[in-house]
Design a protein around this motif. Structure first.
Motif, short mmCIF file in Angstrom:
data_model
loop_
_atom_site.label_atom_id
_atom_site.label_comp_id
_atom_site.label_asym_id
_atom_site.label_seq_id
_atom_site.Cartn_x
_atom_site.Cartn_y
_atom_site.Cartn_z
N GLN A 175 0.84 -1.19 0.00
CA GLN A 175 0.00 0.00 0.00
C GLN A 175 0.88 1.24 0.00
OE1 GLN A 175 -2.39 -0.08 3.56
NE2 GLN A 175 -0.65 -0.46 4.88
N PRO A 176 0.29 2.43 -0.26
CA PRO A 176 1.10 3.65 -0.27
C PRO A 176 1.90 3.80 1.03
CG PRO A 176 -1.05 4.10 -1.21
CD PRO A 176 -1.10 2.69 -0.69
N ASN A 177 3.11 4.28 0.89
CA ASN A 177 4.12 4.43 1.93
C ASN A 177 4.88 3.13 2.20
OD1 ASN A 177 4.82 7.01 2.92
ND2 ASN A 177 4.59 6.29 5.02
N GLU A 178 4.62 2.11 1.36
CA GLU A 178 5.44 0.91 1.33
C GLU A 178 6.02 0.77 -0.07
OE1 GLU A 178 3.30 -2.12 4.47
OE2 GLU A 178 2.55 -2.09 2.42
N ILE A 179 7.12 0.04 -0.17
CA ILE A 179 7.71 -0.26 -1.47
C ILE A 179 7.99 -1.76 -1.53
CG2 ILE A 179 8.81 2.01 -1.70
CD1 ILE A 179 11.50 0.52 -0.99
N CYS A 180 8.15 -2.27 -2.73
CA CYS A 180 8.64 -3.64 -2.87
C CYS A 180 9.59 -3.70 -4.05
CB CYS A 180 7.50 -4.64 -3.02
SG CYS A 180 6.77 -4.72 -4.65
N VAL A 181 10.44 -4.71 -4.04
CA VAL A 181 11.36 -4.98 -5.15
C VAL A 181 11.09 -6.39 -5.65
CG1 VAL A 181 13.76 -5.28 -5.84
CG2 VAL A 181 13.12 -3.37 -4.36
N ILE A 182 10.76 -6.49 -6.94
CA ILE A 182 10.64 -7.77 -7.62
C ILE A 182 11.89 -7.90 -8.50
CG2 ILE A 182 9.23 -9.26 -9.08
CD1 ILE A 182 7.74 -8.42 -6.61
N GLN A 183 12.75 -8.84 -8.17
CA GLN A 183 14.03 -8.91 -8.85
C GLN A 183 13.92 -9.64 -10.20
OE1 GLN A 183 17.56 -8.85 -6.19
NE2 GLN A 183 16.27 -10.00 -4.77
N ARG A 184 14.93 -9.46 -10.99
CA ARG A 184 14.97 -9.95 -12.36
C ARG A 184 14.60 -11.43 -12.45
NH1 ARG A 184 20.55 -9.52 -15.96
NH2 ARG A 184 19.68 -10.11 -17.99
N GLY A 185 13.68 -11.74 -13.34
CA GLY A 185 13.31 -13.12 -13.61
C GLY A 185 12.20 -13.69 -12.74
N MET A 186 11.77 -12.96 -11.71
CA MET A 186 10.75 -13.47 -10.79
C MET A 186 9.36 -13.22 -11.34
SD MET A 186 12.42 -12.24 -7.18
CE MET A 186 14.04 -12.83 -6.69
N ARG A 187 8.55 -14.25 -11.38
CA ARG A 187 7.20 -14.13 -11.92
C ARG A 187 6.25 -13.62 -10.83
NH1 ARG A 187 6.74 -19.30 -16.09
NH2 ARG A 187 8.70 -18.82 -17.17
N PHE A 188 5.38 -12.68 -11.24
CA PHE A 188 4.44 -12.12 -10.28
C PHE A 188 3.17 -11.68 -10.97
CE2 PHE A 188 6.75 -8.45 -11.82
CZ PHE A 188 5.85 -7.39 -11.80
N TYR A 272 17.94 -14.86 -3.05
CA TYR A 272 17.45 -14.09 -4.20
C TYR A 272 15.93 -14.15 -4.16
CZ TYR A 272 17.36 -12.33 -9.03
OH TYR A 272 17.16 -11.56 -10.16
N THR A 273 15.32 -13.13 -3.57
CA THR A 273 13.89 -13.15 -3.28
C THR A 273 13.27 -11.79 -3.56
OG1 THR A 273 14.12 -12.40 -0.99
CG2 THR A 273 14.33 -14.79 -1.38
N PRO A 274 11.95 -11.71 -3.68
CA PRO A 274 11.29 -10.41 -3.63
C PRO A 274 11.26 -9.94 -2.17
CG PRO A 274 9.65 -12.14 -3.79
CD PRO A 274 11.00 -12.82 -3.87
N TYR A 275 11.07 -8.64 -1.96
CA TYR A 275 10.99 -8.12 -0.60
C TYR A 275 10.23 -6.80 -0.58
CZ TYR A 275 15.17 -5.60 -2.32
OH TYR A 275 16.06 -4.86 -3.07
N LYS A 276 9.73 -6.42 0.61
CA LYS A 276 9.01 -5.17 0.78
C LYS A 276 9.56 -4.41 1.98
CE LYS A 276 5.02 -5.07 2.93
NZ LYS A 276 3.60 -5.23 3.31
N TYR A 277 9.22 -3.11 2.05
CA TYR A 277 9.74 -2.25 3.13
C TYR A 277 8.74 -1.13 3.37
CZ TYR A 277 12.81 1.11 5.54
OH TYR A 277 13.36 2.00 6.44
N ASN A 278 8.49 -0.85 4.65
CA ASN A 278 7.62 0.25 5.05
C ASN A 278 8.48 1.49 5.26
OD1 ASN A 278 5.92 2.07 6.42
ND2 ASN A 278 4.73 0.41 7.32
N LEU A 279 8.21 2.56 4.51
CA LEU A 279 9.03 3.76 4.57
C LEU A 279 8.99 4.45 5.94
CD1 LEU A 279 8.26 5.30 1.05
CD2 LEU A 279 10.11 3.75 1.71
N GLU A 280 7.95 4.15 6.73
CA GLU A 280 7.87 4.74 8.06
C GLU A 280 8.98 4.23 8.98
OE1 GLU A 280 4.01 4.18 9.68
OE2 GLU A 280 3.01 5.47 8.19
N ASN A 281 9.62 3.12 8.62
CA ASN A 281 10.68 2.55 9.46
C ASN A 281 12.04 3.19 9.22
OD1 ASN A 281 9.00 0.65 10.74
ND2 ASN A 281 9.18 -0.76 9.02
#
Length: 445
Positions: A175-188, A272-281
């Protein structure tokens, strides 16, 4: 939305298995002759096999069917995704876009992939060096479709609406104020629940990492433990008419069909995984004596180039914080930079850009193009009483910064109706305050 489970940590060697199949991770080796539950072992490599151990990225996936089980890829409509940086001539002007317009679902259903629009970028995919900035504007979920990027990593910054992202490693909510990274080759695949808008920073040839802290020491900025990795989850589902897998390869879109859902990974282990992060942290570091610290102190993630200290791309945020500097003009200083700076706004208003810079819009200040506070901001900050004050409460602005000289696409300059032709006017009211007969500056009362 059901509560999802995560593993904590950035770049860790992790392991996870769906609780419906306990013991699905092989013990003692990666590729046994027969895997538990008669699964297939498949390795996903994000780096060359021979990279040093601390930069080697790979994960083992234990799945119901290997991802090779598909029909041939065929080219499909490219939409507004491009890596042609010569569509239009270069433009060194300060550029600003009003909020990008989301298509109405009543007029046309648009999912995450069909709602991708390339705004600017630089470099070359085939030589694995460069980046692109995309906008996503969608109003419907991806149904029996998934996407993967053979060209690079996606850093996804939602601005409006919630996303539920299915990956081969598990599910993530965003959701807004969070980000995620989907790395190369990962299906989503992406489910949405309302009109949804956001920004994407794509880098190719490198991966995002945490910036070095140097004299800051061991703690500060984004802490590794605050990054979350999804827990394994699988679906064993056959799709009538076939499941569509979309592949972005050398800047073009291709699609193939397969009989089963690609999210059939029962267990996995690796780094080698996807990941997310809350910008408030984010733990803010700031000036507490005088002057204005460079924005590099707000770097969340960086994608390094081969030159020390120079990034292909940095992801920088400007979170709520205290301003306490004495005898200092506190907003960002006027500036010309060898870097290219694309800014976006998730919520609130950015202190140095009054009016016109709105959530869901953006701005681009190209290499060596001057920029800085508008006239109104300058006048107010020059006369303000310097006492401790909260800055950016209720606001989250961010910057994609790059050492590359970004080219704007035809869509960004010509096709979309959001380009603000009057952006330059915010600096026109600036007046000379030069006092040749007096060295002493005028002090605020």
């Amino acid at each position: 939305m059901a509560e999802l489970k995560y593993i904590s940590g950035f770049g860790n060697e992790c392991a996870s298995e769906d609780p419906r199949c306990p013991g699905s991770l092989p013990k003692g080796q990666n590729n046994p002759q027969v895997c538990p539950y008669n699964l297939y072992a498949e390795q996903l490599s994000g780096s060359a096999f021979t990279c040093p151990r601390n930069t080697n990225k790979r994960s083992w996936l234990y799945r119901i069917l290997p991802s090779v089980s598909h029909k041939p890829f065929e080219s499909i409509d490219q939409g507004h995704v491009t890596h042609n940086w010569d569509e239009v001539g270069p433009d060194p002007n300060q550029l600003r876009w009003k909020p990008f317009e989301i298509p109405k679902a009543s007029e046309k259903k648009v999912d995450f992939v069909s709602g991708l629009y390339t705004l600017c970028g630089a470099g070359d995919i085939k030589s694995n060096n460069g980046l692109a900035v995309h906008i996503f504007l969608c109003n419907s979920s991806m149904e029996n479709r998934c996407f993967y990027n053979s060209d690079g990593d996606f850093l996804i910054v939602p601005q409006k609406g919630k996303l539920l992202i299915y990956t081969e490693f598990g599910k993530m909510s965003l959701q807004p104020n969070e980000i995620c990274v989907i790395q190369r080759g990962m299906r989503f695949s992406v489910d949405v629940f309302e009109e949804t808008r956001g920004y994407i920073l794509e880098v190719y040839g490198v991966h995002f990492e945490l910036p070095d802290l140097g004299p800051i020491g061991a703690n500060g900025l984004a802490n590794p433990r605050d990054f979350l990795i999804p827990v394994a989850w699988y679906e064993d589902r056959r799709v009538l008419g076939g499941y569509t897998v979309i592949n972005k390869y050398q800047g073009k879109l291709f699609a193939c069909k397969q009989d089963v859902s690609p999210f059939n990974v029962v267990a996995w282990h690796g780094n080698y995984t996807p990941y997310k992060y809350n910008l408030e942290n984010f733990m803010v570091i700031n000036a507490v004596a005088f002057d204005h610290a460079d924005p590099s102190i707000f770097t969340v993630l960086t994608a390094k180039s081969l030159r020390p200290g120079v990034a292909i791309a940095d992801f920088v945020i400007f979170p709520p914080r205290w301003g306490v500097a004495d005898k200092t003009f506190r907003p960002p200083y006027y500036h010309r930079n060898c870097m290219s700076e694309f800014m976006g706004l998730i919520k609130g208003h950015y202190e140095a850009k009054q009016g016109g810079f709105l959530p869901g819009g953006g701005s681009l200040h190209s290499a060596m193009t001057p920029h800085g506070p508008d006239a109104d901001c300058f006048e107010k900050a020059s006369k303000a009483k310097l006492e401790p004050e909260r800055i950016a409460d209720g606001t989250m602005a961010f910057m994609f910064e790059s050492s590359l000289s970004l080219a704007v696409t035809k869509w960004g300059l010509k096709t979309c109706s959001c380009l603000d032709e009057n952006y330059y006017k915010c600096w026109e009211p600036l007046q000379s305050h030069f006092t040749p007969n007096s060295r002493s500056p005028t002090e605020p009362k």
